[in-house]
Design an enzyme around this catalytic site. Structure first.
Site, PDB file in Angstrom:
ATOM      1  N   HIS A 250       8.230 -18.190   7.092  1.00  0.00           N
ATOM      2  CA  HIS A 250       9.554 -17.577   6.965  1.00  0.00           C
ATOM      3  C   HIS A 250       9.636 -16.755   5.679  1.00  0.00           C
ATOM      4  O   HIS A 250       9.909 -17.301   4.615  1.00  0.00           O
ATOM      5  CB  HIS A 250      10.635 -18.662   6.988  1.00  0.00           C
ATOM      6  CG  HIS A 250      10.821 -19.264   8.333  1.00  0.00           C
ATOM      7  ND1 HIS A 250      11.663 -18.719   9.284  1.00  0.00           N
ATOM      8  CD2 HIS A 250      10.234 -20.337   8.918  1.00  0.00           C
ATOM      9  CE1 HIS A 250      11.599 -19.440  10.379  1.00  0.00           C
ATOM     10  NE2 HIS A 250      10.745 -20.432  10.193  1.00  0.00           N
TER      11      HIS A 250
ATOM     12  N   CYS B 243       7.806 -16.767  12.987  1.00  0.00           N
ATOM     13  CA  CYS B 243       7.719 -18.118  13.549  1.00  0.00           C
ATOM     14  C   CYS B 243       7.804 -18.048  15.078  1.00  0.00           C
ATOM     15  O   CYS B 243       6.871 -17.584  15.712  1.00  0.00           O
ATOM     16  CB  CYS B 243       8.761 -19.032  12.910  1.00  0.00           C
ATOM     17  SG  CYS B 243       8.413 -20.794  13.144  1.00  0.00           S
TER      18      CYS B 243
ATOM     19  N   GLU C  37      11.920 -14.841   4.791  1.00  0.00           N
ATOM     20  CA  GLU C  37      13.317 -14.667   4.380  1.00  0.00           C
ATOM     21  C   GLU C  37      13.854 -15.789   3.498  1.00  0.00           C
ATOM     22  O   GLU C  37      14.958 -15.671   2.973  1.00  0.00           O
ATOM     23  CB  GLU C  37      14.209 -14.509   5.627  1.00  0.00           C
ATOM     24  CG  GLU C  37      14.390 -15.770   6.458  1.00  0.00           C
ATOM     25  CD  GLU C  37      13.291 -16.066   7.454  1.00  0.00           C
ATOM     26  OE1 GLU C  37      13.521 -16.895   8.350  1.00  0.00           O
ATOM     27  OE2 GLU C  37      12.175 -15.496   7.341  1.00  0.00           O
TER      28      GLU C  37
END
Length: 183
Positions: A160, A72, A162
């Site tokens: 993202h 990002c 994660e």
């Protein structure tokens, strides 16, 4: 194998370190004002965060000759530092997005082809790739969802990997580990 996470004060930074630890990778989260000469890692993840003007020494980390994955804001820093352009996105906030993988040979995201579902914010996004980078992913809401410069081992994803909402996030981190191991 050690991959450090550079903290740009994003809300998901702690999850990036956790994802790496869950893969048995030695990792430490370091502040973005850490002097480059103090970093001793085989790779770096430059985290997301709220403000491109508060990314400390992130630009200098691109010269450390280790693979870098920008997430990002981290991807936006890479683009901005290396001559690309970043501007506000038309979509804005977080959303579930389908990313079309346009290069199935890319070492970071190629294994996700032909498409993958991700969780992404588009408040700001890369509008123009820096020299040497290839477009590797795009979506209906963002023309540049991921980018790659394998020669310099610099990679970026707008989304993202994660977070749980991203279907194949762990694969992105596994692929980045392989990049670091083969460098």
């Amino acid at each position: 194998m050690r991959i450090d996470v550079v903290d740009n004060h994003g809300q998901f930074t702690h999850l990036e370190g956790r994802a790496l630890r869950d893969m048995s990778i030695d990792t430490e989260t370091i502040d973005n004002d850490t002097p480059p000469e103090e970093i001793d890692a085989d790779g770096l993840v430059i985290s997301g965060g709220p403000d491109i003007d508060r990314t400390g020494n992130c630009g200098e980390y691109l010269d450390l000759d280790v693979p870098v994955l920008g997430i990002c804001l981290g991807m936006q820093v890479i683009a901005d530092e290396l001559g690309g352009s970043v501007a506000g996105g038309e979509y804005g906030g977080y959303a579930d997005v389908t990313v079309e993988i346009v290069d199935d040979e890319d070492p970071l995201v190629g294994s996700l082809a032909p498409e993958t579902r991700v969780w992404a914010s588009h408040g700001d996004e890369v509008k123009e790739l820096p020299d040497g980078f290839a477009l590797t992913g795009r979506s209906d809401v963002c023309g540049i969802e991921s980018m790659s410069d394998p020669d310099r081992a610099l990679y970026g994803v707008q989304w993202h990997p994660e977070v749980a909402h991203t279907e194949e996030g762990e694969a992105v981190f596994e692929n980045f580990r392989a990049i670091c191991e083969n460098r």
